[in-house]
Design an enzyme around this catalytic site. Structure first.
Site, PDB file in Angstrom:
ATOM      1  N   HIS A 144      25.507   7.412  45.689  1.00 34.93           N
ATOM      2  CA  HIS A 144      24.103   7.020  45.601  1.00 34.93           C
ATOM      3  C   HIS A 144      23.451   7.051  46.977  1.00 34.93           C
ATOM      4  O   HIS A 144      22.277   7.421  47.113  1.00 34.93           O
ATOM      5  CB  HIS A 144      23.988   5.621  44.987  1.00 34.93           C
ATOM      6  CG  HIS A 144      22.629   5.281  44.473  1.00 34.93           C
ATOM      7  ND1 HIS A 144      21.777   4.435  45.141  1.00 34.93           N
ATOM      8  CD2 HIS A 144      21.969   5.667  43.350  1.00 34.93           C
ATOM      9  CE1 HIS A 144      20.658   4.303  44.449  1.00 34.93           C
ATOM     10  NE2 HIS A 144      20.736   5.041  43.367  1.00 34.93           N
ATOM     11  N   CYS A 145      24.218   6.702  48.002  1.00 32.71           N
ATOM     12  CA  CYS A 145      23.681   6.609  49.362  1.00 32.71           C
ATOM     13  C   CYS A 145      23.270   7.956  49.942  1.00 32.71           C
ATOM     14  O   CYS A 145      22.418   8.012  50.829  1.00 32.71           O
ATOM     15  CB  CYS A 145      24.711   5.983  50.296  1.00 32.71           C
ATOM     16  SG  CYS A 145      25.339   4.377  49.780  1.00 32.71           S
ATOM     17  N   ILE A 146      23.873   9.042  49.476  1.00 27.85           N
ATOM     18  CA  ILE A 146      23.585  10.348  50.076  1.00 27.85           C
ATOM     19  C   ILE A 146      22.635  11.180  49.221  1.00 27.85           C
ATOM     20  O   ILE A 146      22.406  12.352  49.512  1.00 27.85           O
ATOM     21  CB  ILE A 146      24.878  11.136  50.363  1.00 27.85           C
ATOM     22  CG1 ILE A 146      25.605  11.556  49.075  1.00 27.85           C
ATOM     23  CG2 ILE A 146      25.804  10.327  51.261  1.00 27.85           C
ATOM     24  CD1 ILE A 146      26.747  12.533  49.320  1.00 27.85           C
TER      25      ILE A 146
END
Length: 340
Positions: free
Chosen positions: A330-332
């Site tokens: 999700h972070c990237i």
């Protein structure tokens, strides 16, 4: 003009990513470089099975990026410090009359951390807004996409350690933050979690992003990271979060159906207690791109995600190289919704 941040499960136009460039996430050795590039590319290719993907690439990495990314992945050139598109990119919103907006938060390296560099990354949000054709929604709030989770109906999950971080928004009250989230995202129901996971509060963490703690797969349903081993400090963190959520409601005033999602069984790596989490997944058109850890809990997590997102294929990517660098799938990634 009123804006609304759609739920992640609403239809996407595409997903945006960034490619690792020289620095912390790329690493210091050829082996580390290959690991980072291969993992980011694996996530891009998994998403591309379901929807278009655009990857922002630093000029110095253009040639090597094309070695790792398939030709059907769109590439945009722009200077980068790092590759966490959820945080450096815009948060997309839609208007009642069918316009696409992009909220350009202030990005200052997760609270001005001394190891972070953000002179280039702080400009990526505006660049992506322009490339997407969205209307720019400017904000003075220091915030990141990983610091919010929404249900598309007005509920926004945040953590006190992020939006109220003195390194991000000194002097702002909860009411101040809630007013800005209402203006930019259409938030009518802001739920404040006390903190994030333990590892995420360490030196190279975000100081408590919510997107490894809780996610909202559908109205009234919330997935929560559950550390089941009392030896891990997140055992108490997850219990506190679950207990708090039991006392809250969604934007419609309804109690949550809370679904605990187990943490992987591994507790530590060479740096200490891990924050491995299956919550940090991306919902795409017809699918879910989920983290795997070569762990006995992987199978249970896939089953829970499959049940939470009926009709979607759950595809996993080994996320250990991502978490070793401070984040997950999700972070990237940053999704761009379809406007109707």
């Amino acid at each position: 003009m009123s804006w609304r941040m759609p739920a992640e499960g609403e239809p996407h136009e595409r997903t945006w990513m960034a490619f690792p460039s020289e620095g912390y996430s790329l690493g210091d050795t050829p082996a580390a470089h290959h690991e980072a590039r291969s993992t980011w590319a694996a996530v891009a290719h998994a998403i591309a099975r379901f929807e278009p993907v655009t990857v922002v690439v630093d000029p110095d990495e253009m040639a090597v990026a094309r070695e790792y990314l398939s030709p059907h992945i769109d590439v945009v050139e722009a200077p980068l410090n790092d590759a966490w598109m959820r945080d450096i990119g815009p948060t997309f919103v839609v208007s009642e009359d069918g316009r696409l907006g992009g909220v350009d938060w202030v990005f200052n390296g997760w609270g001005g951390q001394d190891w972070a560099r953000w002179d280039r990354d702080s400009k990526i949000g505006r660049m992506v807004v322009e490339r997407s054709g969205a209307e720019l929604v400017e904000s003075t709030l220091v915030n990141e996409g990983g610091g919010i989770q929404v249900d598309g109906l007005g509920t926004v999950l945040v953590t006190e350690t992020v939006q109220l971080d003195p390194g991000r928004n000194p002097g702002l009250s909860k009411a101040d933050v809630e007013a800005e989230l209402a203006r930019t995202l259409g938030a009518t129901n802001v739920i404040w979690l006390p903190r994030g996971l333990t590892r995420d509060s360490d030196t190279f963490g975000t100081r408590g992003h919510v997107d490894i703690v809780a996610a909202i797969p559908s109205p009234g349903v919330i997935l929560v990271h559950e550390q089941r081993d009392p030896e891990h400090p997140d055992f108490e963190v997850s219990r506190t979060v679950i207990d708090l959520l039991k006392q809250t409601t969604d934007a419609r005033g309804q109690s949550w159906q809370i679904i605990p999602v187990p943490a992987p069984t591994v507790l530590r790596d060479d740096e200490g207690f891990v924050d491995y989490s299956y919550i940090n997944h991306l919902v795409v058109n017809g699918g879910v791109i989920a983290c795997s850890f070569d762990d006995p809990a992987d199978e249970e997590a896939v089953a829970l995600l499959s049940a939470a997102y009926p009709g979607r294929d759950v595809v996993t990517v080994d996320a250990r190289p991502l978490f070793a660098r401070g984040g997950g799938i999700h972070c990237i990634t940053q999704h761009q919704p379809v406007v109707r």
